[in-house]
Scaffold this motif. Structure first.
Motif, PDB file in Angstrom:
ATOM      1  N   SER A  50       0.832  -1.205   0.000  1.00 11.19           N
ATOM      2  CA  SER A  50       0.000   0.000   0.000  1.00 11.19           C
ATOM      3  C   SER A  50       0.869   1.258   0.000  1.00 11.19           C
ATOM      4  O   SER A  50       0.561   2.236  -0.707  1.00 11.19           O
ATOM      5  N   VAL A  51       1.939   1.253   0.773  1.00 11.64           N
ATOM      6  CA  VAL A  51       2.855   2.395   0.785  1.00 11.64           C
ATOM      7  C   VAL A  51       3.497   2.573  -0.585  1.00 11.64           C
ATOM      8  O   VAL A  51       3.599   3.699  -1.112  1.00 11.64           O
ATOM      9  N   ALA A  52       3.924   1.469  -1.204  1.00 12.12           N
ATOM     10  CA  ALA A  52       4.560   1.552  -2.525  1.00 12.12           C
ATOM     11  C   ALA A  52       3.580   2.077  -3.574  1.00 12.12           C
ATOM     12  O   ALA A  52       3.935   2.937  -4.397  1.00 12.12           O
ATOM     13  N   ILE A  53       2.341   1.594  -3.554  1.00 11.90           N
ATOM     14  CA  ILE A  53       1.340   2.056  -4.526  1.00 11.90           C
ATOM     15  C   ILE A  53       1.020   3.528  -4.306  1.00 11.90           C
ATOM     16  O   ILE A  53       0.864   4.298  -5.266  1.00 11.90           O
ATOM     17  N   ILE A  62      -5.860   1.211  -9.608  1.00 12.13           N
ATOM     18  CA  ILE A  62      -6.203  -0.214  -9.601  1.00 12.13           C
ATOM     19  C   ILE A  62      -5.241  -1.004 -10.486  1.00 12.13           C
ATOM     20  O   ILE A  62      -4.715  -2.053 -10.089  1.00 12.13           O
ATOM     21  N   ILE A  63      -4.990  -0.489 -11.689  1.00 12.54           N
ATOM     22  CA  ILE A  63      -4.065  -1.181 -12.600  1.00 12.54           C
ATOM     23  C   ILE A  63      -2.659  -1.199 -12.020  1.00 12.54           C
ATOM     24  O   ILE A  63      -1.957  -2.227 -12.070  1.00 12.54           O
ATOM     25  N   LEU A  64      -2.233  -0.051 -11.463  1.00 12.34           N
ATOM     26  CA  LEU A  64      -0.908   0.002 -10.837  1.00 12.34           C
ATOM     27  C   LEU A  64      -0.807  -0.999  -9.696  1.00 12.34           C
ATOM     28  O   LEU A  64       0.216  -1.678  -9.533  1.00 12.34           O
ATOM     29  N   GLY A  65      -1.878  -1.100  -8.899  1.00 11.08           N
ATOM     30  CA  GLY A  65      -1.861  -2.054  -7.791  1.00 11.08           C
ATOM     31  C   GLY A  65      -1.738  -3.487  -8.274  1.00 11.08           C
ATOM     32  O   GLY A  65      -0.999  -4.290  -7.684  1.00 11.08           O
TER      33      GLY A  65
END
Length: 214
Positions: free
Chosen positions: A72-75, A120-123
């Motif tokens: 979550s931090v990275a996203i 969403i796509i990045l995640g």
């Protein structure tokens, strides 16, 4: 029978003294055997088909929380440029939305929806790289390594492949993002699954999670 003269009265003949005989043994009834109570000990820990102890629910849950926090931090960090652009659009809309309502949709709602879709796509991409490309080499993410657990194939003769890791990813993250409440069902499934305490994504990939020393 008469005694000769000069002898006193006759003496009775004394019977021979009886020989000593030990008393006959006498045993009472045998006492009842002692009663022993055996308390059942704890059941043996569940093991994988290779005989390795399985990771329990709490170990897997903590490992999952660690992974989710890191991802979550990275996203969020990777999403900052898009968030900045959208908030700039919001400021632009606030300047002239009273005279022309059209920019409210074109300069706010559309960028905001695109931002959500992009996140969403990045995640999905970040989760794939982390959970498939990173984990399939050792069977461990950072969270699993911290909790000393590892994903291994159910069949001891096999090794963890990218295909197995990808099937876990599809069920755990893709289906979990699309199907409501699926994440809860998937994670809790291990509580009643026997004998290998598998989640649904474990079953899809034919894997189990075991304890390791490092």
């Amino acid at each position: 029978m008469t005694q000769p003269p000069g002898y006193g009265p006759p003496h009775p003949i004394r019977p021979p003294a009886p020989q000593y005989q030990p008393p006959a043994p006498h045993y009472g009834p045998y006492p009842p055997p002692p009663v022993y109570y055996y308390w059942p000990g704890p059941p043996p820990p569940p093991v994988s088909p290779a005989g390795v102890p399985l990771a329990d629910f709490w170990m897997r849950l903590v490992a999952y929380i660690i992974d989710v926090v890191l991802l979550s931090v990275a996203i969020f960090v990777l999403s900052i440029p898009g968030i900045v652009v959208v908030f700039r659009r919001i400021d632009d809309v606030a300047l002239y939305s009273d005279t022309d309502p059209t920019p409210v949709f074109t300069h706010f709602f559309v960028p905001f929806l695109l931002l959500e879709l992009g996140i969403i796509i990045l995640g999905m991409i970040v989760y794939y790289l982390y959970d498939v490309e990173f984990m399939h080499r050792t069977g461990q993410t950072i969270g699993k390594k911290a909790m000393k657990i590892r994903v291994v194939p159910l069949d001891p003769a096999l090794t963890l492949t990218r295909g197995m890791a990808f099937r876990r990813y599809l069920v755990q993250y893709v289906c979990g993002s699309v199907v409501p409440f699926f994440n809860y069902l998937d994670g809790l499934w291990q509580l009643w699954d026997k004998p290998y305490q598998q989640t649904l994504h474990d079953k899809a990939a034919q894997t189990v999670v075991v304890k390791v020393s490092a």
